[in-house]
Write a protein that holds these residues in place. Structure first.
Motif, PDB file in Angstrom:
ATOM      1  N   LEU A  52       0.833  -1.206   0.000  1.00  0.00           N
ATOM      2  CA  LEU A  52       0.000   0.000   0.000  1.00  0.00           C
ATOM      3  C   LEU A  52       0.869   1.259   0.000  1.00  0.00           C
ATOM      4  O   LEU A  52       0.690   2.141   0.828  1.00  0.00           O
ATOM      5  CB  LEU A  52      -0.936  -0.021   1.218  1.00  0.00           C
ATOM      6  CG  LEU A  52      -1.904  -1.200   1.280  1.00  0.00           C
ATOM      7  CD1 LEU A  52      -2.705  -1.170   2.564  1.00  0.00           C
ATOM      8  CD2 LEU A  52      -2.832  -1.200   0.059  1.00  0.00           C
ATOM      9  N   SER A  53       1.829   1.317  -0.926  1.00  0.00           N
ATOM     10  CA  SER A  53       2.754   2.457  -1.051  1.00  0.00           C
ATOM     11  C   SER A  53       3.498   2.706   0.252  1.00  0.00           C
ATOM     12  O   SER A  53       3.619   3.837   0.726  1.00  0.00           O
ATOM     13  CB  SER A  53       2.006   3.728  -1.486  1.00  0.00           C
ATOM     14  OG  SER A  53       1.380   3.514  -2.724  1.00  0.00           O
ATOM     15  N   SER A  54       4.008   1.634   0.847  1.00  0.00           N
ATOM     16  CA  SER A  54       4.712   1.726   2.124  1.00  0.00           C
ATOM     17  C   SER A  54       6.071   2.393   1.955  1.00  0.00           C
ATOM     18  O   SER A  54       6.623   2.442   0.862  1.00  0.00           O
ATOM     19  CB  SER A  54       4.898   0.332   2.716  1.00  0.00           C
ATOM     20  OG  SER A  54       5.728  -0.438   1.874  1.00  0.00           O
ATOM     21  N   THR A  55       6.616   2.885   3.065  1.00  0.00           N
ATOM     22  CA  THR A  55       7.907   3.564   3.044  1.00  0.00           C
ATOM     23  C   THR A  55       9.051   2.577   2.829  1.00  0.00           C
ATOM     24  O   THR A  55       9.940   2.815   2.020  1.00  0.00           O
ATOM     25  CB  THR A  55       8.129   4.316   4.373  1.00  0.00           C
ATOM     26  OG1 THR A  55       7.056   5.236   4.546  1.00  0.00           O
ATOM     27  CG2 THR A  55       9.438   5.060   4.360  1.00  0.00           C
ATOM     28  N   ASN A  56       9.055   1.464   3.574  1.00  0.00           N
ATOM     29  CA  ASN A  56      10.179   0.522   3.530  1.00  0.00           C
ATOM     30  C   ASN A  56       9.917  -0.715   2.690  1.00  0.00           C
ATOM     31  O   ASN A  56      10.720  -1.628   2.665  1.00  0.00           O
ATOM     32  CB  ASN A  56      10.569   0.124   4.953  1.00  0.00           C
ATOM     33  CG  ASN A  56      11.174   1.290   5.686  1.00  0.00           C
ATOM     34  OD1 ASN A  56      11.995   2.010   5.144  1.00  0.00           O
ATOM     35  ND2 ASN A  56      10.754   1.510   6.915  1.00  0.00           N
ATOM     36  N   GLY A  57       8.809  -0.784   1.991  1.00  0.00           N
ATOM     37  CA  GLY A  57       8.568  -1.832   1.022  1.00  0.00           C
ATOM     38  C   GLY A  57       8.075  -3.146   1.583  1.00  0.00           C
ATOM     39  O   GLY A  57       8.115  -3.420   2.772  1.00  0.00           O
ATOM     40  N   THR A  58       7.561  -3.963   0.664  1.00  0.00           N
ATOM     41  CA  THR A  58       7.086  -5.318   0.949  1.00  0.00           C
ATOM     42  C   THR A  58       7.902  -6.252   0.073  1.00  0.00           C
ATOM     43  O   THR A  58       8.068  -6.004  -1.118  1.00  0.00           O
ATOM     44  CB  THR A  58       5.579  -5.428   0.626  1.00  0.00           C
ATOM     45  OG1 THR A  58       4.870  -4.454   1.405  1.00  0.00           O
ATOM     46  CG2 THR A  58       5.058  -6.807   0.935  1.00  0.00           C
TER      47      THR A  58
END
Length: 168
Positions: free
Chosen positions: A59-65
């Protein structure tokens, strides 16, 4: 029933049954799966049911998935996949065998481990620090202040020497 085993530390693992069609993952308490870690965004990712499988969507995270070490934005999970949300690792497991899953284990040639001559940052490295790294530019004003402070210390030391040694 599909499960997500979240590894919070070496001695702290929590297993969550995935029994909803949509499971949000994030740091805030309004998520179905709350992970209280600074590397996890407030609304980091979501797990969605698609037939007999689960899809993870960033969901457009800062540190990624990451799934199995690769950055993803939207991918179908297979049983045994490692899911990393920020710095927090977890393992997805389901009733579906890996051979029936959306993506089977790829064939890979045998690899041998060798000692590296130099160390380098891993390709998939993501900084979880909220503080940006300093630039390589020199600060001329800061350098001048340090030089002035050093000159002041030398001057005070010389004055103290002359006063206490009686040379004057």
């Amino acid at each position: 029933m599909p499960k997500l085993q979240v590894i919070l530390s070496d001695d702290n693992e929590v297993t969550h049954d995935l029994d909803e069609d949509r499971i949000t993952i994030g740091r805030l308490p309004d998520n179905a799966l709350q992970i209280d870690d600074n590397s996890v965004s407030s609304h980091h990712a979501e797990l969605l049911v698609e037939g007999n499988s689960y899809r993870v969507r960033d969901l457009s995270s800062t540190n990624g998935t990451f799934v199995n070490g690769e950055a993803v934005t939207d991918v179908v999970l297979a049983s045994g996949d490692t899911l990393r949300i920020g710095r927090v690792e977890s393992v997805f497991s389901s009733d579906v065998n890996r051979g029936d899953a959306a993506h089977p284990i790829p064939e890979s040639p045998a690899k041998t481990a060798t000692v590296a001559a130099l160390s380098a940052r891993p390709v998939d490295f993501v900084s979880a620090s909220p503080v940006p790294r300093g630039g390589k530019d020199k600060d001329p004003i800061g350098m001048a202040l340090y030089a002035l402070a050093a000159l002041g210390v030398v001057t005070v030391a010389a004055a103290a020497y002359f006063v206490f040694s009686g040379v004057v």
